[in-house]
Write a protein that holds these residues in place. Structure first.
Motif, PDB file in Angstrom:
ATOM      1  N   LYS A  78      -5.474  -8.594  11.814  1.00 11.10           N
ATOM      2  CA  LYS A  78      -6.061  -9.016  10.710  1.00 11.10           C
ATOM      3  C   LYS A  78      -7.255  -9.768  10.598  1.00 11.10           C
ATOM      4  O   LYS A  78      -7.565 -10.240  11.155  1.00 11.10           O
ATOM      5  CB  LYS A  78      -4.932  -9.614   9.663  1.00 11.10           C
ATOM      6  CG  LYS A  78      -3.640  -8.751   9.537  1.00 11.10           C
ATOM      7  CD  LYS A  78      -3.503  -7.327   9.212  1.00 11.10           C
ATOM      8  CE  LYS A  78      -2.339  -6.819   9.144  1.00 11.10           C
ATOM      9  NZ  LYS A  78      -2.272  -5.074   9.244  1.00 11.10           N
ATOM     10  N   LYS A  91      -4.991  -2.099  11.091  1.00 11.53           N
ATOM     11  CA  LYS A  91      -3.791  -1.419  10.968  1.00 11.53           C
ATOM     12  C   LYS A  91      -3.046  -1.601  12.295  1.00 11.53           C
ATOM     13  O   LYS A  91      -1.674  -1.488  11.949  1.00 11.53           O
ATOM     14  CB  LYS A  91      -4.085   0.252  10.976  1.00 11.53           C
ATOM     15  CG  LYS A  91      -4.903   0.985   9.772  1.00 11.53           C
ATOM     16  CD  LYS A  91      -5.116   2.329   9.846  1.00 11.53           C
ATOM     17  CE  LYS A  91      -5.862   2.782   8.738  1.00 11.53           C
ATOM     18  NZ  LYS A  91      -6.121   4.275   8.950  1.00 11.53           N
ATOM     19  N   ALA A  98      -7.116  -5.091   4.011  1.00  9.84           N
ATOM     20  CA  ALA A  98      -7.200  -5.852   5.332  1.00  9.84           C
ATOM     21  C   ALA A  98      -8.116  -7.033   5.194  1.00  9.84           C
ATOM     22  O   ALA A  98      -8.064  -7.886   6.151  1.00  9.84           O
ATOM     23  CB  ALA A  98      -8.158  -4.746   6.173  1.00  9.84           C
ATOM     24  N   LYS A 149       0.995  -1.320  -0.151  1.00 14.55           N
ATOM     25  CA  LYS A 149       0.013   0.113  -0.067  1.00 14.55           C
ATOM     26  C   LYS A 149       0.686   1.272   0.189  1.00 14.55           C
ATOM     27  O   LYS A 149       0.299   2.529  -0.074  1.00 14.55           O
ATOM     28  CB  LYS A 149      -0.917   0.074   1.498  1.00 14.55           C
ATOM     29  CG  LYS A 149      -1.849   1.023   1.336  1.00 14.55           C
ATOM     30  CD  LYS A 149      -3.015   0.803   0.149  1.00 14.55           C
ATOM     31  CE  LYS A 149      -4.398   1.837   0.518  1.00 14.55           C
ATOM     32  NZ  LYS A 149      -3.958   3.104   0.456  1.00 14.55           N
ATOM     33  N   LEU A 183      -0.322   4.034  16.929  1.00 18.31           N
ATOM     34  CA  LEU A 183      -1.300   4.562  16.226  1.00 18.31           C
ATOM     35  C   LEU A 183      -2.348   5.403  16.735  1.00 18.31           C
ATOM     36  O   LEU A 183      -2.807   6.567  16.267  1.00 18.31           O
ATOM     37  CB  LEU A 183      -2.178   3.285  15.540  1.00 18.31           C
ATOM     38  CG  LEU A 183      -1.597   2.356  14.684  1.00 18.31           C
ATOM     39  CD1 LEU A 183      -2.101   1.026  14.473  1.00 18.31           C
ATOM     40  CD2 LEU A 183      -1.547   2.957  13.426  1.00 18.31           C
ATOM     41  N   ASP A 236      -8.480  -0.277   0.910  1.00 20.01           N
ATOM     42  CA  ASP A 236      -8.143  -0.211   2.397  1.00 20.01           C
ATOM     43  C   ASP A 236      -8.893  -1.815   2.750  1.00 20.01           C
ATOM     44  O   ASP A 236      -8.275  -2.674   3.527  1.00 20.01           O
ATOM     45  CB  ASP A 236      -8.482   0.741   3.279  1.00 20.01           C
ATOM     46  CG  ASP A 236      -7.726   2.008   2.934  1.00 20.01           C
ATOM     47  OD1 ASP A 236      -6.270   1.732   2.710  1.00 20.01           O
ATOM     48  OD2 ASP A 236      -8.027   2.887   3.376  1.00 20.01           O
TER      49      ASP A 236
END
Length: 934
Positions: free
Chosen positions: A856, A851, A840, A252, A922, A836
């Motif tokens: 996952k 993320k 995923a 990505k 994150l 996205d």
């Protein structure tokens, strides 16, 4: 006793199992006695044939231990055939010392104490102490004489000259390119480098290697920024470190020039990256480009992109050192002339390879195979089997026939016996099969003759169990065949190849089975390489591919010699012998072998404004490899035709001064890395979608994610297509109707019909059916259906489904760029959102959780169901609170013994800490963004 061939599982009564266990124990004891008497051969290439007694390489003792309660049921045990010397002369010399004994190391390869220039710390190379220390930590303490000679070629260390060189696989060729590239990068803080590799697996491996090489190196010392050097981006906190980033189709990562110092790329990504850098004028900091496997410039499918890439670099008004290397180059002088560089060629290999042909249960040295063809031809004319007289070619060894029905085929019997002999001598073996199905069969049969799980040492048992656990936890789940083969040390390099390759390299697995097509895409050296045959599918491989496979034999530092065994049948004998002795083909340009390629070349340089006048175009064409290998008249004719076609396609325009300019459509096609012909189809599809884009479902977006390359090779199971069509909701049926896909056509195909592809319109219609069928698979992946279930549903290999998903991620990134370049911002935003989801493998509500490292698809859903619905919730949870959730996320995990249970919980707790740390990072980013927006 019943056997289900589909599942490969034997069902026995308790009494039958007990009797078989006793019988197998007796067989094993006899086999161990035979093994102690058997010798394991190594040979030299110094004109003397010598054998090394197996006691010189003593295998580890086989320790029998009870099978843990959680271990999968093992396959029924079989006995491999015995391999014995065919003559007394070989046996008589079996006790002699190998020509490649370690005591001969000094005589074979001079060390730095004899030649100081064999040390990378020598001042002539100009490498920093930290860099030399990093090389040493990874096992590179000295270099070979050929590497010294190559590096000291005229102007190479100063970056003044390009280089093309050829060295055998395993000969250390990558080190030369690494040294030259790192010198350029470390000499200037703003310097950039590209390293181009043909396969994603090689990109990922090289990224890990280079990150270790540059660890701890500061860019402050080599030199401050020149006062006149352009500053094309803002300062960053880590600008004194060397950032290594991988770019490939399924990633990505957006290919931006400012985010790396060394970019490790696939061919397509490298070409796209250079196009973007030339277009926005940021290419001035590019100092080094390494083209690994540069013989692929001759590849009919994607090799021309290498030629386009290198030619653009040659046209730049700046110094960019181009380094091309390969193990299979023949006419190296052509590349030398094209790149205006220095050339070097060596045949040195630190681990010599002894090559053999296996035919009719007998093993022949490769050098005697020409005579073997004549003997076999005589026998075939006489209508009987090959009978050798004392004056004819004699085999080196013989493989006894097997009493097992599974091994009645002499080729299968040879593959299994050779693999078994290698493992029991304590070495690794790499088996190449012609197909995925062949891989599975070979791995299963080999696993049935290897020492059982309970015979392995305790640490190996534990690591194999850990490997099974990692595979169970992967996005694809654990393949049933791997579950049977891994406990005894065999594996298949499929979509799980990173885990399998790592386990094989660490010695956890002793046998790795791969398809021929993966020979150039993996780096797994083995003591012995066995080729089940010399075919890729139904066709014989070429000399270059054969050399790639055979070149994997021999591990530096672990083996004194490498061995290859090519097994073949009587029908293939003559063709295989010719192949073994064939010279490598001469490479040539592919630009005019297909008119589309020269069109793409011209469109690219016009779109990035590298050449806009006819004079500049002619200069560009004159710098291609094509101009060094084809007649000027034919080249000029192709250029004229291609420019006319590009104008008719509305990709370029010509002004009154005869200057060329790309249209908006032409620029969009180049920015999205499409071929012009594919671009026409994509543009047509997206233009229709703009008029009536179906946004109340997923199918229309996913359809536009599906690549158009090689759609003719897509095999559609029309029964599955029909069943899925029947279950489509109203939104999905509107998409089918919008695309012109008719249910009655699907029904017709289900009952033996064919799609007419004789016209351009018919071909595009067939593409739409094929794309929609693949889009159905993507829909299931995006809705959290495990890949192995998707593969089962559509009757496809799991690796094919995962490859499709990864390829679509790269294609989706191209479609987003296409829409942005065309000014279709809303369409680009919709596609980006689904990109996205595709990455995923999850629905929209899980995108934030996905993320987080290790979280996952299925794991993210279990986190959600347990109330951990945001990144903040995971970040604020104690790792011990995440442990029961992670245990719940482990698929089909049987209850372990008490001591193993605690060990298992400890490993999951360590994983929970990594998850919590990742979520914290994150969450901090999210909070900073919120503050900035306020």
């Amino acid at each position: 006793m019943a056997h289900n061939p589909r599942l490969g599982i034997w069902h026995k009564t308790t009494l039958q199992a007990a009797k078989e266990q006793d019988h197998q124990q007796n067989q094993q004891n006899q086999q161990n006695q035979n093994q102690q008497q058997k010798t394991y051969q190594t040979t030299s290439v110094a004109g003397q044939k010598r054998q090394l007694n197996e006691s010189s390489f003593p295998p580890r003792p086989l320790v029998k231990r009870p099978t843990p309660s959680h271990q999968s049921r093992e396959l029924p045990r079989l006995a491999a055939s015995r391999i014995s010397y065919a003559g007394t002369s070989a046996a008589a010399s079996a006790d002699e010392i190998s020509e490649y004994s370690q005591r001969r190391l000094l005589a074979a390869t001079p060390s730095s104490t004899i030649d100081p220039l064999l040390s990378l710390s020598h001042p002539v190379y100009g490498l920093s102490d930290q860099l030399v220390a990093n090389f040493s930590a990874l096992g590179i303490k000295t270099i070979y004489p050929w590497q010294k000679q190559c590096l000291l070629g005229p102007g190479l260390l100063r970056g003044e000259k390009n280089l093309v060189y050829s060295a055998p696989t395993g000969g250390g060729k990558s080190l030369v390119a690494d040294v030259l590239m790192l010198k350029r990068v470390l000499a200037d803080r703003d310097a950039k480098a590209l390293l181009v590799l043909p396969y994603v697996a090689l990109v990922q491996e090289k990224v890990r290697w280079l990150r270790n090489i540059v660890a701890g190196i500061s860019r402050k010392e080599p030199g401050e920024r020149r006062p006149d050097a352009p500053k094309l981006w803002a300062s960053r906190a880590d600008e004194d470190t060397v950032r290594v980033v991988g770019f490939f189709g399924g990633s990505k990562i957006r290919a931006t020039w400012a985010d790396f110092d060394i970019a490790v790329c696939t061919i397509e990504k490298a070409n796209s990256l250079v196009n973007a850098a030339i277009d926005d004028c940021s290419v001035s900091n590019l100092k080094s480009v390494v083209l690994d496997e540069c013989h692929m410039v001759d590849d009919g499918y994607r090799g021309y992109l290498l030629e386009l890439l290198a030619t653009k670099l040659l046209c730049l008004d700046q110094e960019v050192q181009i380094v091309g290397m390969s193990a299979t180059l023949t006419n190296i002088s052509l590349l030398k002339d094209w790149l205006h560089g220095h050339s070097y060629e060596t045949h040195y290999r630190p681990i010599p390879i002894e090559e053999h042909l296996v035919y009719d249960g007998k093993i022949y040295p490769a050098g005697t195979t020409a005579s073997l063809v004549k003997v076999a031809a005589t026998a075939q004319r006489g209508g009987g089997r090959t009978t050798l007289s004392s004056t004819q070619v004699q085999p080196l060894k013989e493989i006894s026939p097997s009493a097992h029905k599974e091994f009645r085929d002499p080729v299968v019997n040879a593959v299994v016996a050779l693999a078994n002999e290698t493992v029991r001598a304590g070495y690794g073996v790499l088996v190449f099969s012609s197909s995925r199905a062949g891989c599975e069969t070979d791995a299963l049969l080999i696993s049935q003759v290897l020492p059982s799980f309970s015979e392995a040492e305790p640490d190996v048992q534990e690591r194999r169990s850990d490997l099974l656990g990692d595979l169970r936890s992967s996005s694809t789940g654990l393949d049933a065949k791997l579950e049977q083969t891994i406990p005894v040390g065999a594996g298949l390099t499929t979509e799980e190849r990173e885990l399998i390759a790592g386990a094989y390299d660490a010695g956890v697995l002793k046998v790795c089975v791969a398809t021929c097509s993966l020979a150039a895409g993996i780096n797994l050296p083995a003591r012995r390489v066995i080729l089940h045959n010399a075919r890729m599918g139904r066709d014989l491989v070429g000399p270059a591919m054969l050399r790639q496979m055979r070149g994997r034999a021999g591990r530096k530092g672990k083996d004194e010699v490498g061995e290859t065994y090519l097994c073949c049948r009587q029908a293939d004998l003559e063709a295989v012998v010719d192949l073994m002795h064939a010279d490598l083909p001469q490479i040539s340009s592919c630009l005019i072998s297909d008119e589309r390629r020269i069109r793409r070349a011209l469109l690219e340089i016009i779109a990035i404004r590298l050449a806009t006048s006819r004079e500049a175009l002619d200069d560009y064409v004159g710098r291609t490899m094509l101009s060094f290998s084809a007649e000027a008249g034919s080249i000029q004719e192709n250029v004229e035709e291609s420019l006319d076609e590009l104008q008719k396609m509305d990709f370029i325009t010509v002004d009154q001064f005869s200057n060329f300019e790309a249209t908006r459509l032409g620029s969009a096609i180049v920015s999205s890395s499409l071929d012009p012909e594919d671009g026409i189809f994509i543009h047509s599809e997206l233009k229709k979608a703009l008029k009536a884009f179906v946004l109340d479902g997923e199918m229309h977006v996913l359809y536009n994610f599906t690549p158009v390359q090689d759609l003719e090779g897509v095999t559609v199971n029309w029964r599955v297509f029909w069943n899925e069509m029947q279950q489509l909701d109203e939104s999905g049926m509107r998409v089918m109707n919008f695309l012109g896909l008719k249910p009655f056509i699907v029904d017709k195909m289900l009952h033996g019909g064919t799609l007419k592809e004789t016209t351009a319109e018919g071909k595009e219609t067939a593409w739409r059916y094929h794309r929609f069928y693949l889009a159905l698979q993507l829909r299931d992946v995006c809705n959290e259906i495990p890949i192995h279930r998707v593969a089962q549903k559509y009757d496809m290999p799991r690796g094919s489904v995962q490859t499709l998903a990864q390829t679509c991620q790269g294609f989706a990134a191209g479609m987003i760029k296409f829409c942005e370049a065309m000014g279709w911002g809303a369409m680009a935003a919709a596609l980006d959102h689904f990109s996205d989801r595709l990455k995923a493998g999850a629905k929209a509500d899980l995108l934030a959780l996905a993320k987080i490292t290790f979280v996952k698809s299925r794991t993210a859903r279990i986190f959600w169901d347990n109330g951990l619905k945001t990144v903040a919730a995971v970040a604020n949870a104690d790792p011990s609170e995440l442990l029961p959730v992670l245990m719940q996320a482990q698929p089909n995990k049987a209850r372990l013994e008490a001591k193993d249970e605690q060990k298992y919980r400890d490993k999951l707790l360590a994983k929970a800490r990594i998850i919590a740390d990742s979520a914290n990072r994150l969450w901090q980013i999210e909070m900073r963004q919120e503050i900035e927006e306020e």
